[in-house]
Design a protein around this motif. Structure first.
Motif, PDB file in Angstrom:
ATOM      1  N   SER A 294       4.192   4.569   3.265  1.00  0.00           N
ATOM      2  CA  SER A 294       3.003   3.930   3.849  1.00  0.00           C
ATOM      3  C   SER A 294       2.878   2.482   3.403  1.00  0.00           C
ATOM      4  O   SER A 294       2.531   1.603   4.205  1.00  0.00           O
ATOM      5  N   VAL A 295       3.147   2.228   2.127  1.00  0.00           N
ATOM      6  CA  VAL A 295       3.115   0.844   1.620  1.00  0.00           C
ATOM      7  C   VAL A 295       4.160   0.009   2.353  1.00  0.00           C
ATOM      8  O   VAL A 295       3.887  -1.115   2.796  1.00  0.00           O
ATOM      9  N   GLN A 296       5.368   0.553   2.496  1.00  0.00           N
ATOM     10  CA  GLN A 296       6.441  -0.159   3.193  1.00  0.00           C
ATOM     11  C   GLN A 296       6.039  -0.446   4.640  1.00  0.00           C
ATOM     12  O   GLN A 296       6.228  -1.559   5.139  1.00  0.00           O
TER      13      GLN A 296
ATOM     14  N   ARG B 173      -6.110  -6.261   6.775  1.00  0.00           N
ATOM     15  CA  ARG B 173      -6.874  -5.252   6.031  1.00  0.00           C
ATOM     16  C   ARG B 173      -7.837  -4.518   6.947  1.00  0.00           C
ATOM     17  O   ARG B 173      -8.057  -3.318   6.798  1.00  0.00           O
ATOM     18  N   THR B 174      -8.439  -5.248   7.859  1.00  0.00           N
ATOM     19  CA  THR B 174      -9.390  -4.641   8.793  1.00  0.00           C
ATOM     20  C   THR B 174      -8.681  -3.680   9.751  1.00  0.00           C
ATOM     21  O   THR B 174      -9.253  -2.673  10.144  1.00  0.00           O
ATOM     22  N   HIS B 175      -7.445  -3.992  10.106  1.00  0.00           N
ATOM     23  CA  HIS B 175      -6.682  -3.190  11.069  1.00  0.00           C
ATOM     24  C   HIS B 175      -5.478  -2.535  10.390  1.00  0.00           C
ATOM     25  O   HIS B 175      -4.341  -2.665  10.844  1.00  0.00           O
ATOM     26  N   ARG B 176      -5.744  -1.809   9.320  1.00  0.00           N
ATOM     27  CA  ARG B 176      -4.664  -1.152   8.552  1.00  0.00           C
ATOM     28  C   ARG B 176      -3.865  -0.169   9.404  1.00  0.00           C
ATOM     29  O   ARG B 176      -2.651  -0.060   9.263  1.00  0.00           O
TER      30      ARG B 176
ATOM     31  N   GLY C   2       1.075   1.772  11.815  1.00  0.00           N
ATOM     32  CA  GLY C   2       1.789   2.299  12.982  1.00  0.00           C
ATOM     33  C   GLY C   2       2.926   1.398  13.407  1.00  0.00           C
ATOM     34  O   GLY C   2       4.053   1.865  13.656  1.00  0.00           O
ATOM     35  N   ASN C   3       2.658   0.113  13.512  1.00  0.00           N
ATOM     36  CA  ASN C   3       3.692  -0.826  13.911  1.00  0.00           C
ATOM     37  C   ASN C   3       4.811  -0.867  12.873  1.00  0.00           C
ATOM     38  O   ASN C   3       5.991  -0.862  13.211  1.00  0.00           O
TER      39      ASN C   3
ATOM     40  N   LEU D 241      10.258   0.203  10.833  1.00  0.00           N
ATOM     41  CA  LEU D 241      11.171   0.660   9.784  1.00  0.00           C
ATOM     42  C   LEU D 241      12.146   1.710  10.286  1.00  0.00           C
ATOM     43  O   LEU D 241      13.325   1.712   9.919  1.00  0.00           O
ATOM     44  N   VAL D 242      11.658   2.623  11.119  1.00  0.00           N
ATOM     45  CA  VAL D 242      12.543   3.648  11.682  1.00  0.00           C
ATOM     46  C   VAL D 242      13.660   2.972  12.475  1.00  0.00           C
ATOM     47  O   VAL D 242      14.838   3.331  12.348  1.00  0.00           O
TER      48      VAL D 242
END
Length: 177
Positions: free
Chosen positions: A106-108, A135-138, A143-144, A149-150
């Protein structure tokens, strides 16, 4: 002594690999910032109905690169800090390992998504404003970044990860701005 040396070599190798992958991701985002900013600007103009050609400027490319490097360095240090903190927590409390793995991913994903999102935000916000928006749109960043990363670490997807992540982030950022 031999077993301890072998463990240190294995964990040291894994540590270097993880640091290398984290650095690689941010390096790719920072060095591609002039090109992805240009792509993002073209997508935004198309979405807003402004179909004029976006001229390429060398000075703007250098400004984009400088901002990209500054933000990538900031995000890399924070990402490394939180990732190492989570790894230490996983070592100290081993039964939390599955949750730690999800938290590390999640951090990545958050910081990768933030990097993609910033290609659009650099035209609308300063660095501090981009941080606040992210931060407002975590959820958008997560998701992006997860999809990015995948693709980035797949066999063929790494060729398309950055442009697709930029396009997706631009579409959502324009909608939310």
């Amino acid at each position: 002594k031999g077993a301890l040396e072998a463990m240190v070599q294995i964990f040291g190798g894994i540590f270097v690999l993880v640091i290398g992958l984290l650095t690689f991701k941010h390096l790719v985002l920072a060095l591609s910032s002039p090109f992805m900013s240009f792509l993002s600007e073209k997508i935004e103009k198309h979405l807003r109905g402004q179909l004029q050609q976006v001229p390429f400027s060398v000075s703007k490319a250098f400004r984009d690169l400088a901002r990209g490097l500054r933000l990538a360095l900031r995000n890399l240090t924070r990402e490394l800090f939180f990732t190492l903190l989570l790894f230490l927590l996983g070592i100290l409390i081993p039964f939390l390992s599955p949750l730690i793995a999800i938290a590390v991913l999640s951090v990545q994903a958050y910081y990768a998504g933030f990097g993609n999102l910033d290609f659009t935000l650099e035209r609308h916000r300063d660095v501090r404003g981009s941080i606040t928006f992210a931060r407002t749109h975590r959820g958008l960043c997560l998701g992006n970044g997860a999809a990015f990363l995948v693709l980035l670490f797949s066999i063929v997807g790494f060729l398309f990860a950055l442009p697709l992540g930029t396009i997706a982030a631009t579409k959502e950022a324009v909608r939310r701005l």
